[in-house]
Write a protein that holds these residues in place. Structure first.
Motif, PDB file in Angstrom:
ATOM      1  N   VAL A  23      44.966 -46.089  75.909  1.00 43.05           N
ATOM      2  CA  VAL A  23      43.722 -46.811  76.214  1.00 43.05           C
ATOM      3  C   VAL A  23      43.995 -48.063  77.047  1.00 43.05           C
ATOM      4  O   VAL A  23      43.178 -48.439  77.892  1.00 43.05           O
ATOM      5  CB  VAL A  23      42.929 -47.174  74.940  1.00 43.05           C
ATOM      6  N   ILE A  24      45.140 -48.687  76.832  1.00 42.84           N
ATOM      7  CA  ILE A  24      45.463 -49.870  77.656  1.00 42.84           C
ATOM      8  C   ILE A  24      45.537 -49.461  79.122  1.00 42.84           C
ATOM      9  O   ILE A  24      45.002 -50.132  80.007  1.00 42.84           O
ATOM     10  CB  ILE A  24      46.795 -50.502  77.189  1.00 42.84           C
ATOM     11  N   ARG A  25      46.180 -48.336  79.387  1.00 41.53           N
ATOM     12  CA  ARG A  25      46.361 -47.895  80.768  1.00 41.53           C
ATOM     13  C   ARG A  25      45.099 -47.235  81.335  1.00 41.53           C
ATOM     14  O   ARG A  25      44.656 -47.564  82.428  1.00 41.53           O
ATOM     15  CB  ARG A  25      47.528 -46.890  80.862  1.00 41.53           C
ATOM     16  N   GLU A  26      44.563 -46.291  80.571  1.00 43.09           N
ATOM     17  CA  GLU A  26      43.522 -45.437  81.153  1.00 43.09           C
ATOM     18  C   GLU A  26      42.114 -46.020  80.989  1.00 43.09           C
ATOM     19  O   GLU A  26      41.251 -45.761  81.813  1.00 43.09           O
ATOM     20  CB  GLU A  26      43.575 -44.031  80.533  1.00 43.09           C
ATOM     21  N   GLN A  27      41.873 -46.768  79.924  1.00 39.16           N
ATOM     22  CA  GLN A  27      40.515 -47.309  79.759  1.00 39.16           C
ATOM     23  C   GLN A  27      40.426 -48.771  80.195  1.00 39.16           C
ATOM     24  O   GLN A  27      39.495 -49.156  80.889  1.00 39.16           O
ATOM     25  CB  GLN A  27      40.075 -47.153  78.305  1.00 39.16           C
ATOM     26  N   ALA A  28      41.411 -49.565  79.782  1.00 40.97           N
ATOM     27  CA  ALA A  28      41.379 -50.974  80.198  1.00 40.97           C
ATOM     28  C   ALA A  28      41.905 -51.132  81.627  1.00 40.97           C
ATOM     29  O   ALA A  28      41.709 -52.177  82.245  1.00 40.97           O
ATOM     30  CB  ALA A  28      42.197 -51.814  79.231  1.00 40.97           C
ATOM     31  N   GLY A  29      42.607 -50.092  82.123  1.00 37.49           N
ATOM     32  CA  GLY A  29      43.105 -50.135  83.507  1.00 37.49           C
ATOM     33  C   GLY A  29      44.275 -51.085  83.695  1.00 37.49           C
ATOM     34  O   GLY A  29      44.577 -51.498  84.814  1.00 37.49           O
ATOM     35  N   LEU A  30      44.964 -51.442  82.601  1.00 40.70           N
ATOM     36  CA  LEU A  30      46.094 -52.373  82.696  1.00 40.70           C
ATOM     37  C   LEU A  30      47.378 -51.559  82.799  1.00 40.70           C
ATOM     38  O   LEU A  30      48.071 -51.305  81.811  1.00 40.70           O
ATOM     39  CB  LEU A  30      46.095 -53.298  81.478  1.00 40.70           C
ATOM     40  N   THR A  31      47.686 -51.134  84.011  1.00 37.69           N
ATOM     41  CA  THR A  31      48.787 -50.188  84.205  1.00 37.69           C
ATOM     42  C   THR A  31      50.155 -50.846  84.256  1.00 37.69           C
ATOM     43  O   THR A  31      51.160 -50.172  84.454  1.00 37.69           O
ATOM     44  CB  THR A  31      48.568 -49.367  85.487  1.00 37.69           C
ATOM     45  N   GLY A  32      50.200 -52.158  84.063  1.00 45.43           N
ATOM     46  CA  GLY A  32      51.507 -52.812  83.946  1.00 45.43           C
ATOM     47  C   GLY A  32      52.274 -52.309  82.735  1.00 45.43           C
ATOM     48  O   GLY A  32      53.503 -52.318  82.720  1.00 45.43           O
ATOM     49  N   THR A  33      51.563 -51.875  81.729  1.00 49.56           N
ATOM     50  CA  THR A  33      52.211 -51.278  80.557  1.00 49.56           C
ATOM     51  C   THR A  33      52.593 -49.849  80.917  1.00 49.56           C
ATOM     52  O   THR A  33      51.734 -49.063  81.305  1.00 49.56           O
ATOM     53  CB  THR A  33      51.251 -51.289  79.347  1.00 49.56           C
ATOM     54  N   LYS A  34      53.876 -49.523  80.774  1.00 47.26           N
ATOM     55  CA  LYS A  34      54.360 -48.220  81.239  1.00 47.26           C
ATOM     56  C   LYS A  34      54.636 -47.282  80.075  1.00 47.26           C
ATOM     57  O   LYS A  34      55.075 -47.705  79.017  1.00 47.26           O
ATOM     58  CB  LYS A  34      55.655 -48.390  82.047  1.00 47.26           C
ATOM     59  N   MET A  35      54.415 -46.021  80.330  1.00 47.95           N
ATOM     60  CA  MET A  35      54.718 -44.975  79.357  1.00 47.95           C
ATOM     61  C   MET A  35      55.926 -44.206  79.901  1.00 47.95           C
ATOM     62  O   MET A  35      55.858 -43.636  80.981  1.00 47.95           O
ATOM     63  CB  MET A  35      53.509 -44.046  79.263  1.00 47.95           C
ATOM     64  N   ALA A  36      57.026 -44.213  79.165  1.00 40.43           N
ATOM     65  CA  ALA A  36      58.222 -43.554  79.706  1.00 40.43           C
ATOM     66  C   ALA A  36      58.794 -42.505  78.770  1.00 40.43           C
ATOM     67  O   ALA A  36      59.127 -41.407  79.205  1.00 40.43           O
ATOM     68  CB  ALA A  36      59.296 -44.593  80.027  1.00 40.43           C
ATOM     69  N   CYS A  37      58.920 -42.804  77.485  1.00 41.19           N
ATOM     70  CA  CYS A  37      59.546 -41.806  76.602  1.00 41.19           C
ATOM     71  C   CYS A  37      58.551 -41.195  75.636  1.00 41.19           C
ATOM     72  O   CYS A  37      58.735 -40.082  75.171  1.00 41.19           O
ATOM     73  CB  CYS A  37      60.718 -42.419  75.840  1.00 41.19           C
ATOM     74  N   GLY A  38      57.504 -41.932  75.305  1.00 40.01           N
ATOM     75  CA  GLY A  38      56.496 -41.406  74.387  1.00 40.01           C
ATOM     76  C   GLY A  38      56.975 -41.301  72.957  1.00 40.01           C
ATOM     77  O   GLY A  38      56.280 -40.725  72.116  1.00 40.01           O
ATOM     78  N   GLY A  39      58.110 -41.864  72.656  1.00 46.83           N
ATOM     79  CA  GLY A  39      58.639 -41.732  71.301  1.00 46.83           C
ATOM     80  C   GLY A  39      59.158 -43.027  70.704  1.00 46.83           C
ATOM     81  O   GLY A  39      59.901 -43.021  69.724  1.00 46.83           O
ATOM     82  N   GLY A  40      58.791 -44.151  71.297  1.00 45.52           N
ATOM     83  CA  GLY A  40      59.217 -45.437  70.751  1.00 45.52           C
ATOM     84  C   GLY A  40      60.694 -45.721  70.931  1.00 45.52           C
ATOM     85  O   GLY A  40      61.267 -46.518  70.188  1.00 45.52           O
ATOM     86  N   ILE A  41      61.310 -45.092  71.912  1.00 42.32           N
ATOM     87  CA  ILE A  41      62.764 -45.232  72.075  1.00 42.32           C
ATOM     88  C   ILE A  41      63.112 -46.178  73.216  1.00 42.32           C
ATOM     89  O   ILE A  41      64.048 -46.967  73.101  1.00 42.32           O
ATOM     90  CB  ILE A  41      63.393 -43.844  72.337  1.00 42.32           C
TER      91      ILE A  41
END
Ligand code: FES
Length: 892
Positions: A23-41
């Motif tokens: 939601v931070i990226r797709e709804q709030a549009g704050l794409t500075g937060t990156k998704m890389a592993c999806g597993g908290g690693i």
């Protein structure tokens, strides 16, 4: 759901499966937060929740309700935090994809540290502990250590000016750099690739009716392109484009595929057996290559292909064999390397939209916008001019994002089918399983020498493991790099399996080749009771560059303290090992750079890209070096394929291609500006100075001159080095060096480490690394590449291994827990040395070093482990299990 992000109240409507990062990226549009592993690693998605750093990929979105969330956008260019300033100044980043997460964690640590300890410097260990939940694949850890230490100590508390070697550092530390994954066009759909579940099968039929009937599914596209033969798990079959990722995933599960399953071979050893199921039983025409060009032809025996080297080595093989038999100095070993996966933190991603039946726009995370545009136009039958390809920021590649990969084809195909934009992002599991790898290798090698260590014969039979692909050639490379007069028996084989294809990876084939030959040289040295440096001097005795590097090795105090027969008792044992390396000079002679002057300033245009190596900075630095304009004030126009022809980010060719070309084009612009200044500002005796022109009446700055001068553009072409035909690959001759060694750049690496003989753990302590590459264009960038080359080399040596279920062909190392890359705590002290002489005849006087920096690292580790323990590791990664069992064989 109401939540405050960066002090602003957001009313969000999360999907039940959404995590905070979604939601931070797709709804709030704050794409500075990156998704890389999806597993908290990996920590790339770290945000502060009520002041506490959290992996937002693990936090259910609805837990944000009533919380205060802080993302990287809270610290924009106008209110930079000292941690951000310290990251920029210390080169605590390359591609920048991990940077927002590191910065957020760093800010939280800074607050805690200052509250408890005031303006003091945390230790190396304390920083490693604090940042241990983050991974940087570019391995900018040396800069990150310095940045956190400096910030905590207060060195950036009062700083207000921009201090940054890298021209795009500000965008990266503030999260404003836009990567392909951040693309969001109107009506954009999410695409999922439905992949083969079997390693060897024929797709008899595909039933997409149930999937298509699902609400929100817009299009389903055939991705087989007429080829129904599946040769590896993960081969694309169809693509599903839907209004969101969840719908696409749900629909993908409804696609019914009827397979004719055939016997498969997944295991490398099994593929060597002539009775194994043949992977390319219908001919090798469609066989891909792991090489950067076309692979050489093969002669096949089932799954094992032999490159016919013909007279090059076969004629000498008999003589070589006789030398091995008769020579008491012969040493022989079999070396093995597992496959390594690139693991860029930005996964393979493409977003595509059609503006009409013959007009296409593509955003791609690619290392080669220019060539990709050509490939796309050919594949989709379009005119090149009708294809836009753009890549402004790329979250790493390391060789694995060259060419038109499957996610690119899928996005374009689905976008056509849907008549809407489609984004395809490989999941971390897909990226680790199907999106390229460094081939594994089995190398059977022998060496014999004269009693004084002069090499007489070398044999290297290399069996490459690039999955369904051929194209590996470590032995052929060794042939080219061997001293003249030595008998050679070099042979490369491809061993084909039903697994995904190998691709180029930072110094293709060379780490495996060095792993074998450099350890064999040490074995030979021990047999001859020689010093490791002394025997290496015998290989190219007249080679000035190599001998200077070996002089440097001997100047290292720890090397001087190296004992020929160390005490190999006790639980913890220390050793020190050496390896040398060399790599071909690659440049793109067709590189064109356009430099333009106008009242806005100096603009540089080139269709190249910055994957984190610092292309923007190298280009801007050429302007800074010539004109004295700050690199930060140069207007960069790269990342678009329709700009003047630019180089691939591969083969360490970018800097050597763009820097001298930019410099020369800028000289023409300066000549124009001098003329204009003399005519329009009536300057006399105008001469180039730092930041403007000196003249009879004093000095005039560029901005005054640019304001009145007629806009002007100059384009320069790089041209070939000693190569009138303009081949892409060209060799460079070093200073008075004998062929063939002089055709290469050179490196040396010394590793000091400690082996825990009880637990089998290896701890690198110090790495000294040297590059002889001529002029260093941007020292901070060069250092950064040298550090990352060492750390990635340590990953290859100690941790990284792609693993398969040999029964099903599925990848077991499917996440970043199971595929282990080096973390900040794995970083040893790294000491860099440059030898800048010897390439004066090269345009720009310097050549690339990125690949050279990693090639010998693993071999130096192998030699250090042997020095410490008396047990020689033959296989990478050197696991704790290998160490413990290996040491037992010594005792037994
Ligand atoms: Fe850290 Fe690229 S800078 S992943």
């Amino acid at each position: 759901m109401k939540t405050k992000i960066n002090g602003e109240l957001y009313d969000l409507d999360p999907h039940p499966l959404d995590t905070a990062v979604d939601v931070i990226r797709e709804q709030a549009g704050l794409t500075g937060t990156k998704m890389a592993c999806g597993g908290g690693i990996c920590g790339a998605c770290t945000v502060l929740v009520d002041g506490v750093p959290m992996a937002s990929c693990l936090m259910p979105a609805n837990h944000m309700e009533g919380k205060e969330v802080q993302t990287i956008e809270a610290h924009g260019p106008e209110n930079l935090h000292p941690v951000q300033r310290a990251f920029m100044a210390n080169e605590g980043l390359q591609c920048g994809f991990c940077t927002p997460g590191f910065v957020n964690e760093g800010i939280a640590f800074y607050d805690r540290w200052r509250a408890d300890h005031g303006k003091t410097r945390p230790s190396h260990h304390e920083i490693a502990l604090a940042m241990g939940g983050h991974l940087c694949r570019c391995a900018a850890y040396v800069g990150i250590f310095a940045a956190i230490g400096d910030a905590c100590e207060g060195q950036f508390d009062e700083v207000t000016e921009l201090i940054a070697p890298r021209v795009d550092a500000l965008e990266k530390v503030t999260g404003t750099a836009k990567y392909t994954v951040d693309t969001k066009w109107p009506d954009q759909l999410e695409g999922i690739i439905v992949r083969s579940a079997y390693p060897n099968a024929i797709v008899r039929s595909v039933d997409t009716s149930a999937a298509m009937a699902l609400d929100g599914v817009i299009a389903i596209a055939d991705l087989m392109e007429g080829n129904r033969r599946m040769r590896w798990v993960g081969q694309p079959i169809v693509g599903v484009a839907a209004i969101n990722h969840y719908t696409a995933t749900e629909a993908a599960k409804l696609v019914k595929i009827d397979y004719e399953v055939k016997p498969a071979v997944v295991d490398f050893d099994q593929a060597m057996d002539s009775s194994s199921p043949e992977v390319w039983d219908d001919g090798h025409d469609g066989m891909p290559t792991a090489a950067e060009g076309t692979s050489l032809p093969y002669r096949w025996t089932n799954n094992v292909g032999r490159i016919p080297m013909g007279l090059l080595t076969a004629r000498r093989a008999g003589r070589t064999n006789r030398q091995f038999e008769s020579n008491q100095t012969t040493v022989s070993k079999e070396f093995f390397n597992h496959q390594q996966v690139h693991t860029p933190l930005e996964p393979h991603t493409t977003v595509a939209r059609w503006h009409g039946p013959k007009s296409l726009e593509v955003q791609a995370s690619t290392q080669n916008i220019r060539f990709l545009r050509h490939e796309i136009s050919e594949h989709f039958d379009l005119d090149v001019e009708d294809v836009i390809v753009e890549a402004q920021y790329i979250g790493g590649g390391f060789g694995g994002k060259q060419g038109m990969y499957n996610e690119t084809k899928a996005a374009i195909t689905m976008a056509k089918e849907a008549d809407q934009p489609v984004r395809v992002i490989a999941s971390r599991g897909e990226d680790l399983s199907y999106c390229g790898l460094r081939p594994g290798a089995l190398i059977k090698a022998s060496l014999s020498s004269k009693p004084d260590g002069t090499p007489e014969a070398i044999r290297m039979h290399a069996y490459g493991n690039a999955g369904v692909a051929g194209g590996t050639a470590p032995a052929t490379m060794m042939w080219a790099m061997s001293p003249s007069g030595v008998s050679l028996d070099m042979q490369d084989y491809a061993v084909i399996t039903n697994t995904s294809q190998g691709t180029p990876f930072r110094g293709p084939d060379a780490p495996a080749q060095r792993w074998a030959i450099e350890q064999l040289i040490d074995e030979e040295a021990e047999k001859l009771r020689m010093d490791p440096v002394a025997i290496r001097r015998k290989w190219f005795p007249d080679h000035e560059i190599k001998n200077r590097l070996l002089d440097w090795v001997e100047s290292i105090p720890e090397w001087q303290g190296r004992m020929a027969n160390p005490d190999r008792t006790g639980r913890f044992r220390r050793g020190i090992g050496l390896a040398t390396a060399q790599w071909i000079l690659i440049h793109n002679p067709n590189t064109e750079v356009r430099v333009s002057s106008s009242p806005k300033g100096i603009t540089v245009s080139c269709s190249t890209q910055d994957i984190g190596n610092g292309t923007r900075t190298s280009i801007a630095k050429a302007i800074e070096d010539l004109m004295g304009i700050s690199r930060h004030d140069v207007i960069m126009d790269i990342g678009l394929a329709d700009r003047p022809n630019g180089p691939t980010a591969g083969g360490s060719q970018v800097t050597v291609s763009v820097y001298p070309t930019t410099y020369k084009a800028a000289e023409d612009v300066v000549a124009h500006l001098i003329k204009e200044a003399m005519a329009k500002l009536k300057l006399s005796n105008a001469k180039l100075g730092r930041g403007g022109l000196h003249h009879a009446n004093g000095f005039t700055a560029w901005n005054e001159i640019l304001a009145v001068a007629e806009p002007f553009s100059a384009t320069d072409i790089r041209g070939a080095e000693r190569n009138p035909l303009g081949f892409r690959f060209a060799m460079a001759s070093g200073e008075s060096a004998p062929a063939p060694a002089g055709r290469f750049n050179h490196g040396a690496v010394v590793t000091e480490l400690e082996v825990d003989t009880r637990l089998g753990k290896i701890r690198p302590i110090n790495v000294w690394t040297a590059a002889a590459v001529g002029k260093i264009f941007v020292r901070e960038l060069a250092d950064s590449q040298m550090y990352s080359g060492v750390i990635q080399g340590l990953g290859y040596a100690l941790y990284e291994q792609k693993q398969y279920d040999t029964q099903t062909g599925h990848t077991l190392s499917y996440n970043m827990n199971d595929y282990r890359i080096p973390g900040i705590g794995d970083t040893p002290n790294i000491h860099v040395h440059y030898d800048e002489k010897g390439f004066e005849e090269i345009r720009g006087k310097g050549i690339g070093l990125s690949e050279l920096a990693t090639l010998g690292v693993a071999a130096s580790v192998g030699n250090a482990v042997y020095h410490a323990t008396g047990w020689r590791p033959l296989s990478t990664p050197i696991t704790p299990h290998d160490v413990v069992t290996g040491l037992k064989t010594l005792k037994g």
